[in-house]
Design a protein around this motif. Structure first.
Motif, PDB file in Angstrom:
ATOM      1  N   ALA A 564       0.816  -1.212  -0.021  1.00 48.89           N
ATOM      2  CA  ALA A 564      -0.039   0.017  -0.378  1.00 48.89           C
ATOM      3  C   ALA A 564       0.977   1.154   0.164  1.00 48.89           C
ATOM      4  O   ALA A 564       0.485   2.180  -0.611  1.00 48.89           O
ATOM      5  CB  ALA A 564      -0.890   0.048   1.350  1.00 48.89           C
ATOM      6  N   LEU A 565       1.984   1.306   0.830  1.00 48.93           N
ATOM      7  CA  LEU A 565       3.005   2.501   0.896  1.00 48.93           C
ATOM      8  C   LEU A 565       3.725   2.484  -0.546  1.00 48.93           C
ATOM      9  O   LEU A 565       3.805   3.820  -0.877  1.00 48.93           O
ATOM     10  CB  LEU A 565       3.944   2.197   1.900  1.00 48.93           C
ATOM     11  CG  LEU A 565       3.370   2.177   3.350  1.00 48.93           C
ATOM     12  CD1 LEU A 565       4.409   1.883   4.446  1.00 48.93           C
ATOM     13  CD2 LEU A 565       2.642   3.728   3.511  1.00 48.93           C
ATOM     14  N   LEU A 566       4.063   1.526  -1.273  1.00 47.00           N
ATOM     15  CA  LEU A 566       4.304   1.585  -2.423  1.00 47.00           C
ATOM     16  C   LEU A 566       3.658   2.309  -3.424  1.00 47.00           C
ATOM     17  O   LEU A 566       4.204   3.250  -4.180  1.00 47.00           O
ATOM     18  CB  LEU A 566       4.985   0.145  -3.058  1.00 47.00           C
ATOM     19  CG  LEU A 566       5.368   0.140  -4.411  1.00 47.00           C
ATOM     20  CD1 LEU A 566       6.854   0.850  -4.437  1.00 47.00           C
ATOM     21  CD2 LEU A 566       5.739  -1.493  -4.868  1.00 47.00           C
ATOM     22  N   PHE A 569       2.877   6.056  -3.559  1.00 49.01           N
ATOM     23  CA  PHE A 569       3.698   7.354  -3.985  1.00 49.01           C
ATOM     24  C   PHE A 569       2.911   7.751  -5.226  1.00 49.01           C
ATOM     25  O   PHE A 569       3.117   9.052  -5.760  1.00 49.01           O
ATOM     26  CB  PHE A 569       5.164   6.417  -4.598  1.00 49.01           C
ATOM     27  CG  PHE A 569       5.949   7.453  -5.364  1.00 49.01           C
ATOM     28  CD1 PHE A 569       6.344   8.715  -4.726  1.00 49.01           C
ATOM     29  CD2 PHE A 569       6.381   7.322  -6.707  1.00 49.01           C
ATOM     30  CE1 PHE A 569       6.995   9.647  -5.484  1.00 49.01           C
ATOM     31  CE2 PHE A 569       6.934   8.040  -7.301  1.00 49.01           C
ATOM     32  CZ  PHE A 569       7.656   9.157  -6.661  1.00 49.01           C
ATOM     33  N   VAL A 570       2.068   7.206  -6.118  1.00 55.03           N
ATOM     34  CA  VAL A 570       1.209   7.739  -7.015  1.00 55.03           C
ATOM     35  C   VAL A 570       0.449   8.716  -6.580  1.00 55.03           C
ATOM     36  O   VAL A 570       0.150   9.835  -6.993  1.00 55.03           O
ATOM     37  CB  VAL A 570       0.423   6.601  -7.447  1.00 55.03           C
ATOM     38  CG1 VAL A 570      -0.422   7.249  -8.855  1.00 55.03           C
ATOM     39  CG2 VAL A 570       1.292   5.547  -8.419  1.00 55.03           C
ATOM     40  N   PRO A 619       6.741  12.244  -1.303  1.00 63.10           N
ATOM     41  CA  PRO A 619       5.621  13.032  -1.707  1.00 63.10           C
ATOM     42  C   PRO A 619       5.111  12.128  -2.955  1.00 63.10           C
ATOM     43  O   PRO A 619       5.542  11.528  -3.558  1.00 63.10           O
ATOM     44  CB  PRO A 619       6.125  14.517  -2.099  1.00 63.10           C
ATOM     45  CG  PRO A 619       7.521  14.122  -2.602  1.00 63.10           C
ATOM     46  CD  PRO A 619       7.774  13.072  -1.669  1.00 63.10           C
ATOM     47  N   CYS A 620       3.605  12.541  -3.167  1.00 62.39           N
ATOM     48  CA  CYS A 620       3.124  12.004  -4.365  1.00 62.39           C
ATOM     49  C   CYS A 620       3.715  12.189  -5.602  1.00 62.39           C
ATOM     50  O   CYS A 620       4.570  13.169  -5.603  1.00 62.39           O
ATOM     51  CB  CYS A 620       1.432  12.112  -4.306  1.00 62.39           C
ATOM     52  SG  CYS A 620       1.474  14.144  -5.142  1.00 62.39           S
ATOM     53  N   LEU A 621       3.399  11.609  -6.905  1.00 62.50           N
ATOM     54  CA  LEU A 621       4.121  11.671  -8.015  1.00 62.50           C
ATOM     55  C   LEU A 621       4.069  13.147  -8.578  1.00 62.50           C
ATOM     56  O   LEU A 621       4.865  13.798  -8.911  1.00 62.50           O
ATOM     57  CB  LEU A 621       3.572  10.603  -9.096  1.00 62.50           C
ATOM     58  CG  LEU A 621       4.383  10.661 -10.472  1.00 62.50           C
ATOM     59  CD1 LEU A 621       5.803  10.004 -10.055  1.00 62.50           C
ATOM     60  CD2 LEU A 621       3.643   9.571 -11.122  1.00 62.50           C
ATOM     61  N   THR A 622       2.830  13.604  -8.478  1.00 58.87           N
ATOM     62  CA  THR A 622       2.462  14.802  -8.863  1.00 58.87           C
ATOM     63  C   THR A 622       3.482  16.069  -8.172  1.00 58.87           C
ATOM     64  O   THR A 622       4.056  17.138  -8.853  1.00 58.87           O
ATOM     65  CB  THR A 622       1.286  15.433  -8.885  1.00 58.87           C
ATOM     66  OG1 THR A 622       0.157  14.474  -9.517  1.00 58.87           O
ATOM     67  CG2 THR A 622       0.866  16.785  -9.359  1.00 58.87           C
ATOM     68  N   THR A 623       3.564  15.976  -6.944  1.00 59.08           N
ATOM     69  CA  THR A 623       4.420  16.807  -6.088  1.00 59.08           C
ATOM     70  C   THR A 623       5.836  16.618  -6.376  1.00 59.08           C
ATOM     71  O   THR A 623       6.363  17.595  -6.462  1.00 59.08           O
ATOM     72  CB  THR A 623       4.146  16.636  -4.459  1.00 59.08           C
ATOM     73  OG1 THR A 623       2.646  16.550  -4.274  1.00 59.08           O
ATOM     74  CG2 THR A 623       4.979  17.558  -3.572  1.00 59.08           C
ATOM     75  N   PHE A 624       6.231  15.414  -6.626  1.00 60.18           N
ATOM     76  CA  PHE A 624       7.567  15.214  -7.149  1.00 60.18           C
ATOM     77  C   PHE A 624       7.834  15.968  -8.373  1.00 60.18           C
ATOM     78  O   PHE A 624       9.049  16.663  -8.355  1.00 60.18           O
ATOM     79  CB  PHE A 624       7.636  13.608  -7.294  1.00 60.18           C
ATOM     80  CG  PHE A 624       9.228  13.150  -7.815  1.00 60.18           C
ATOM     81  CD1 PHE A 624      10.088  12.644  -6.875  1.00 60.18           C
ATOM     82  CD2 PHE A 624       9.261  13.276  -9.055  1.00 60.18           C
ATOM     83  CE1 PHE A 624      11.374  12.387  -7.406  1.00 60.18           C
ATOM     84  CE2 PHE A 624      10.412  12.674  -9.499  1.00 60.18           C
ATOM     85  CZ  PHE A 624      11.662  12.348  -8.606  1.00 60.18           C
ATOM     86  N   ALA A 625       7.019  16.124  -9.366  1.00 62.07           N
ATOM     87  CA  ALA A 625       7.235  16.431 -10.575  1.00 62.07           C
ATOM     88  C   ALA A 625       7.300  18.274 -10.238  1.00 62.07           C
ATOM     89  O   ALA A 625       7.782  18.916 -11.190  1.00 62.07           O
ATOM     90  CB  ALA A 625       5.969  16.279 -11.469  1.00 62.07           C
ATOM     91  N   VAL A 626       6.488  18.598  -9.693  1.00 58.35           N
ATOM     92  CA  VAL A 626       6.527  20.037  -9.157  1.00 58.35           C
ATOM     93  C   VAL A 626       7.736  20.599  -8.575  1.00 58.35           C
ATOM     94  O   VAL A 626       8.091  21.696  -8.684  1.00 58.35           O
ATOM     95  CB  VAL A 626       5.167  20.575  -8.446  1.00 58.35           C
ATOM     96  CG1 VAL A 626       5.212  22.023  -7.953  1.00 58.35           C
ATOM     97  CG2 VAL A 626       3.780  20.307  -9.216  1.00 58.35           C
TER      98      VAL A 626
END
Length: 666
Positions: A564-566, A569-570, A619-626
């Motif tokens: 679930a933790l893996l 990340f999404v 952080p989530c994938l979108t936050t990572f990108a930002v």
């Protein structure tokens, strides 16, 4: 023969300065960047009679203290480039607030004109500023303007031309009291040892800046023959205390002169002022903020419980109906365990999310959240960040993505980078379903308090990390925080509901997109290879989980939590959706909370450790990108991920190791 002069437009942000600039220059303007910085530079040309007038729009600034990049640019342009006249654009509807910058401009000894902009709105509100008395008491001409309608602009140019051609001009001195004036005089004498320096900068102004501890001013005397004499004077004072005393004196002058030029601008203390004395009090402000947040979380649990129970019963019924009565069996499993089990686990908490967003919208619309940022300024400054950093942190309670983008308003690059790095620790709304799930299951009597503690934990880790970064990898001093308090308003229910929906609807969109997709992927991994028991150790998801389990076992987590933790990340909501799939809550209509309570590996300690881990880890994938986009660096993006994962692991390990002494059990 044409004559040419150069005008600089100065003023606070949002006073209509750019409107006047555009009205004066039209299409005859150029836009670029100031040398060496990314702040926008605007210049253009206007004509009046035989005059060709260059107009330069300086960055908006509340003062000339040179703490921010904008202040340095505005001040250095006036001092170094020496425009023929400075037009100070003020908002006539907030006349008193604008006068602090006026007192600082007066000390520069430059030809100065005041543009009383938005005068139509001020007059409509009953404000009457006496331009004749302005000239008498401030020794500065004032012109009524309405930039949006082009009113008064020709008169403004004529007045500016007259001031530019009238000489000599002198510094308009503010008396700072006997002791401070003695120090100013001694510094002026000391600076006189360097004639080049005294010619380049107004001696009294430079002396005042030195007394206030202005680093930019101190740099100007480093190589000067006047350095030793000036530092001997400065060694006798505390710059912070002197700066505060001189600022107080400027406000005293403003308070004394204001009734002379604008009787209707002087207002008595009202209910809003009395309320601010309590809410922004140095000692009461933070406890009030914490109490309101705690109350919001308690109300979220109490008011959301009936709605969540109803949705849970409906989703359980649907999952049971679809899962047991549909052929082929794999399709029933996909719909029951995968889609309904995964998405249902999220939809159960939609009422709580919307209720919390409604409460936060009410606090924001009332004008309180702006004051919360002001209240936190002292604490923020003490750990090395400007109070302005708390605004993106507040936005982070909703979503870290717009919060990180909001750091663009922070002028200092180090301040901005630190704010970006700590923002993922602010508990965004996507984490809320995880908290509600586990707090509701394992802390049913104190769910709101547990969630409140998690939010405080996130703020504490963010503040502690900012202090650590400031002391080690990103040293420096933060800029002081200046902001205009919005008036208190009684929020309308309709407006707050609209704000709630704007922010909450993204969770519904995620449920229809990312979470649906992730739930199907997890279901597929839990169902394959064909012939294995659903979600067993022999399934693909079980194999992945058992590879990861040794890494999370010291935290008390099993392989299902690891999976679930893996997938979290999404998007953090996927943690709950994945658990809904893995625990097969659609099989027999059982709720996910019941399934978690029945798991012998889980208990209050493990549940709290897991909630803390979800709060702090990747952080989530979108936050990572930002983060990558806003920092422009893979190095800092990777550091953010590694640091957050390390902090999450350490804190979860401490909770798992010591929590049983406090809570007992797993």
């Amino acid at each position: 023969m044409k004559k040419s002069i150069r005008i600089a437009l100065a003023g606070n942000p949002n006073v209509g300065k750019s409107t006047i600039f555009n009205a004066l220059t039209g299409f005859r303007q150029q836009v670029g960047n100031w040398p060496g910085v990314t702040v926008e530079k605007k210049s253009g040309f206007a004509r009046l009679g035989e005059y060709e007038i260059e107009v330069v729009d300086l960055p908006g600034t509340y003062s000339l203290t040179a703490y921010s990049e904008d202040e340095v640019i505005a001040r250095d342009y006036i001092i170094e480039e020496k425009p023929d006249v400075v037009v100070h654009v003020v908002d006539a509807t907030n006349f008193e607030r604008n006068l602090y910058l006026t007192t600082q401009l007066m000390e520069l000894g430059v030809p100065l004109v005041i543009a009383l902009n938005m005068s139509d709105m001020a007059e409509k509100n009953g404000t009457a500023i006496d331009q004749v008395m302005m000239k008498k008491f401030f020794e500065i001409p004032a012109v009524r303007t309405v930039g949006s309608k082009g009113e008064g602009l020709d008169e403004l140019l004529r007045t500016a031309i007259h001031e530019a051609e009238t000489s000599p001009h002198h510094e308009h001195a503010i008396g700072y009291g006997d002791e401070t004036e003695r120090l100013i005089a001694e510094l002026v004498t000391a600076l006189g040892k360097d004639p080049a320096l005294s010619t380049r900068y107004p001696p009294r102004w430079l002396a005042i800046r030195l007394l206030e501890g202005d680093e930019n001013a101190l740099e100007k005397i480093i190589e000067s023959p006047a350095r030793n004499a000036a530092q001997a004077v400065l060694a006798m004072i505390d710059p912070a205390e002197t700066e505060a005393a001189m600022a107080d004196r400027r406000y005293e002058v403003i308070t004394a002169l204001l009734p002379q030029v604008c009787a209707t601008c002087v207002r008595t203390m009202n209910a809003s002022d009395l309320l601010d004395r309590v809410i922004t009090n140095r000692w009461l402000g933070i406890p009030i903020f914490l109490a309101l947040m705690w109350g919001a979380f308690e109300l979220t649990f109490a008011a959301g419980a009936p709605f969540s129970d109803a949705i849970n019963a409906l989703m359980s019924y649907c999952a049971d109906l679809v899962g047991s009565g549909m052929e082929p069996a794999w399709l029933g499993s996909l719909l029951g365990n995968g889609i309904i089990g995964g998405m249902g686990a999220i939809l159960v908490f939609i009422p709580n999310i919307f209720i919390l967003l409604l409460l936060l919208s009410i606090l924001e619309d009332s004008g309180y959240l702006a004051r919360a940022a002001f209240v936190m300024d002292r604490l923020m400054y003490s750990i090395g960040l400007p109070g302005k950093s708390f605004i993106p942190m507040l936005i982070g309670f909703g979503c870290n993505v717009p919060a990180i983008m909001a750091t663009r308003t922070i002028e200092d690059p180090k301040d901005r980078l630190i704010t970006i790095l700590i923002n993922p620790f602010m508990s965004c709304g996507a984490r809320l379903p995880v908290y509600i799930l586990f707090a509701g299951a394992f802390f049913p009597e104190n769910g709101g308090t547990v969630v409140f503690v998690l939010y405080v934990l996130g703020i504490s880790v963010a503040i502690g990390s900012a202090w650590l970064f400031r002391k080690t990898i990103l040293p420096g001093k933060p800029a002081p925080f200046l902001m205009e308090m919005p008036p208190y308003r009684l929020p309308t229910f309709a407006t707050s509901v609209v704000h709630m929906w704007d922010r909450g609807s993204m969770y519904l969109r995620k449920a229809g997109g990312i979470i649906l997709f992730a739930s199907i992927i997890v279901w597929g991994l839990a169902s394959l290879p064909f012939g294995v028991e659903y979600g067993s150790a022999e399934s693909f998801v079980g194999l992945i989980g058992h590879v990861l389990e040794p890494l999370v076992a010291p935290l008390g987590f099993d392989w299902k939590i690891a999976v679930a933790l893996l997938f979290g990340f999404v998007a953090k909501e996927v943690v709950v959706g994945s658990l809904g799939v893995l625990y097969g809550t659609g099989d027999e209509g059982g709720s996910l909370q019941s399934a978690l309570l029945a798991d012998p590996h889980l208990g209050p300690v493990t549940a709290f450790a897991l909630m803390a881990f979800v709060l702090l880890y990747l952080p989530c994938l979108t936050t990572f990108a930002v983060i990558r986009k806003e920092t422009g660096s893979w190095k800092w993006t990777g550091f953010s991920v590694f640091y957050g994962l390390s902090v999450a692991y350490i804190i979860a390990f401490i909770i798992a190791s010591l929590g049983h002494f406090v809570i007992g059990g797993n």
